[in-house]
Design a protein around this motif. Structure first.
Motif, short mmCIF file in Angstrom:
data_model
loop_
_atom_site.label_atom_id
_atom_site.label_comp_id
_atom_site.label_asym_id
_atom_site.label_seq_id
_atom_site.Cartn_x
_atom_site.Cartn_y
_atom_site.Cartn_z
N ARG A 1 0.83 -1.21 0.00
CA ARG A 1 0.00 0.00 0.00
C ARG A 1 0.86 1.26 0.00
O ARG A 1 0.50 2.26 -0.63
CB ARG A 1 -0.97 -0.02 1.18
CG ARG A 1 -2.15 -0.96 0.92
CD ARG A 1 -3.10 -1.06 2.09
NE ARG A 1 -4.33 -1.74 1.68
CZ ARG A 1 -4.45 -3.06 1.54
NH1 ARG A 1 -3.41 -3.85 1.80
NH2 ARG A 1 -5.59 -3.60 1.16
N TRP B 1 1.85 1.59 -3.60
CA TRP B 1 0.77 2.16 -4.42
C TRP B 1 0.68 3.67 -4.23
O TRP B 1 0.53 4.41 -5.21
CB TRP B 1 -0.57 1.52 -4.05
CG TRP B 1 -0.61 0.02 -4.20
CD1 TRP B 1 0.26 -0.77 -4.90
CD2 TRP B 1 -1.55 -0.86 -3.60
NE1 TRP B 1 -0.09 -2.09 -4.77
CE2 TRP B 1 -1.20 -2.17 -4.00
CE3 TRP B 1 -2.67 -0.66 -2.77
CZ2 TRP B 1 -1.93 -3.29 -3.58
CZ3 TRP B 1 -3.40 -1.78 -2.37
CH2 TRP B 1 -3.03 -3.07 -2.77
N PHE C 1 -5.35 1.09 -7.49
CA PHE C 1 -5.54 0.48 -6.17
C PHE C 1 -5.36 1.52 -5.07
O PHE C 1 -6.05 1.48 -4.05
CB PHE C 1 -4.57 -0.68 -5.98
CG PHE C 1 -4.88 -1.88 -6.83
CD1 PHE C 1 -6.17 -2.13 -7.30
CD2 PHE C 1 -3.88 -2.78 -7.17
CE1 PHE C 1 -6.45 -3.23 -8.09
CE2 PHE C 1 -4.16 -3.89 -7.94
CZ PHE C 1 -5.44 -4.12 -8.40
N SER C 2 -4.41 2.44 -5.26
CA SER C 2 -4.23 3.49 -4.26
C SER C 2 -5.49 4.34 -4.12
O SER C 2 -5.92 4.65 -3.00
CB SER C 2 -3.04 4.38 -4.66
OG SER C 2 -2.86 5.43 -3.74
N GLU D 1 -8.62 2.98 -2.25
CA GLU D 1 -8.60 3.28 -0.80
C GLU D 1 -9.26 2.18 0.04
O GLU D 1 -10.08 2.45 0.91
CB GLU D 1 -9.26 4.63 -0.53
CG GLU D 1 -8.52 5.80 -1.16
CD GLU D 1 -9.21 7.13 -0.91
OE1 GLU D 1 -10.45 7.12 -0.69
OE2 GLU D 1 -8.52 8.16 -0.93
N ASP D 2 -8.88 0.94 -0.21
CA ASP D 2 -9.33 -0.18 0.62
C ASP D 2 -10.83 -0.40 0.60
O ASP D 2 -11.38 -1.07 1.49
CB ASP D 2 -8.86 -0.02 2.06
CG ASP D 2 -7.34 -0.02 2.18
OD1 ASP D 2 -6.68 -0.70 1.36
OD2 ASP D 2 -6.81 0.65 3.08
N ARG D 3 -11.52 0.15 -0.38
CA ARG D 3 -12.97 -0.10 -0.44
C ARG D 3 -13.29 -1.55 -0.77
O ARG D 3 -14.36 -2.06 -0.42
CB ARG D 3 -13.62 0.82 -1.48
CG ARG D 3 -13.62 2.31 -1.13
CD ARG D 3 -14.29 3.08 -2.26
NE ARG D 3 -14.37 4.51 -2.01
CZ ARG D 3 -13.47 5.39 -2.44
NH1 ARG D 3 -12.39 4.96 -3.10
NH2 ARG D 3 -13.61 6.68 -2.20
N PRO E 1 -11.41 -5.43 -0.61
CA PRO E 1 -10.23 -6.21 -0.21
C PRO E 1 -9.53 -6.82 -1.42
O PRO E 1 -10.18 -7.21 -2.40
CB PRO E 1 -10.83 -7.31 0.69
CG PRO E 1 -12.14 -6.76 1.14
CD PRO E 1 -12.65 -5.91 0.02
N ASP F 1 -5.21 -8.98 1.76
CA ASP F 1 -6.32 -8.95 2.70
C ASP F 1 -7.01 -10.31 2.72
O ASP F 1 -7.05 -11.00 1.69
CB ASP F 1 -7.36 -7.89 2.28
CG ASP F 1 -6.74 -6.53 2.05
OD1 ASP F 1 -6.03 -6.05 2.94
OD2 ASP F 1 -6.97 -5.95 0.96
N GLN G 1 1.89 -10.83 2.14
CA GLN G 1 1.83 -9.46 2.61
C GLN G 1 2.69 -8.50 1.80
O GLN G 1 2.39 -7.31 1.72
CB GLN G 1 2.25 -9.40 4.08
CG GLN G 1 1.26 -10.06 5.02
CD GLN G 1 -0.13 -9.48 4.89
OE1 GLN G 1 -0.34 -8.28 5.09
NE2 GLN G 1 -1.10 -10.31 4.53
#
Length: 293
Positions: free
Chosen positions: A96, A99, A183-184, A187-189, A191, A196, A284
């Motif tokens: 992350r 990204w 992907f940046s 924003e984790d909207r 997984p 994840d 990871q």
């Protein structure tokens, strides 16, 4: 890291592109839902990367029960040197952060392209670029590989190129870097497996190689692309999928259609979610390609 699998009701393949243009012809999205024939999703004028981002955000908002495959590498090699950019003080510590770095350095690049990233004076030495510009830190041979790439080449499951190579038809570096920008901004909207764990509900993203799907569909290695309706129908039949005529029969569209059908036929395979070589450190830092075991 918690590893689990679940049942999805829809499967989308996004054939991606690194072209620095407003609406890359190389972007194609196919959807396979229920037991119906996979179909193309085609907005007027074609896809832009921003439109794909909007499409993803909308499905995240609606909680669509969909597995989404991206044909790109979501991270760079890390495990081999304990760094994405060994020897550079600014090397990100995880995907992350990587990204965000790509997106921030390319903030003035239009269309979510990534030219400024590979032109950065501290970063360009790691890449092989056009015009004979091979960076002094590119490495030897085909360049550095992620663990999944080394494994699939050693086992003959696929033959992907190094993300640090930006030259030639087989290169995946440009599309991967533009994907990192997307992907940046996502924003984790949604997984992204295996960074994840799979969510209990809603959409999830995986990395796929369309060539793996093509082999499973009976397409021989020497003919990796499908460009006619008869070959497409035969490939889908090999995957147990019905066929319906489509308006677009180029490499990108047929790759997306076959891969969406392949995802539907394989998503329940526990081996694909728990490949033996996939360690927590690899999951990871580098990610893994769904379908490589």
């Amino acid at each position: 890291m918690i590893r689990r699998q679940r049942i999805f009701s829809a499967f989308a393949c996004i054939d991606w592109s690194g072209a620095a243009v407003p609406r890359p012809h190389g972007i194609a999205i196919a959807l396979a839902s229920g037991q119906t024939a996979p179909r193309l999703i085609e907005p007027a004028g074609g896809w832009s990367r921003a439109l794909v981002l909007d499409w993803l955000v909308d499905h995240a908002r609606r909680g669509t029960d969909m597995l989404i495959g991206f044909d790109l590498s979501p991270a760079l090699p890390f495990i081999d040197a304990n760094a994405y950019f060994p020897g550079w003080h600014g090397s990100p510590k995880g995907p992350r952060e990587l990204w965000r770095l790509v997106d921030s350095l390319c903030s003035n690049d239009p269309h979510l392209s990534a030219t400024s990233f590979v032109d950065h004076p501290d970063i360009s030495p790691y890449f092989r670029r056009h015009g004979g510009r091979e960076g002094t830190l590119f490495g030897v041979g085909i360049g550095r590989l992620r663990q999944v790439e080394s494994h699939q080449r050693a086992t003959g499951q696929a033959r992907s190129a190094s993300c640090f190579n930006l030259v030639g038809a087989a290169q995946v570096g440009k599309s991967s870097l533009t994907g990192m920008r997307l992907f940046s901004r996502l924003e984790d909207r949604i997984p992204i497996w295996p960074f994840d764990p799979l969510p209990e509900r809603g959409p999830a993203i995986i990395e796929i190689y369309t060539s793996v799907a093509a082999r499973a569909a009976g397409v021989p290695a020497h003919r990796s692309k499908i460009r006619d309706s008869e070959a497409l129908e035969a490939a889908l039949a090999c995957l147990g999928s019905p066929y319906q005529p489509v308006s677009r029969l180029d490499d990108h569209a047929t790759d997306a259609l076959v891969t969406a059908a392949w995802m539907r036929s394989t998503a329940a395979n526990a081996d694909y979610w728990h490949p033996e070589p996939l360690t927590n450190a690899i999951a990871q830092q580098e990610g893994w390609t769904f379908g490589i075991i």
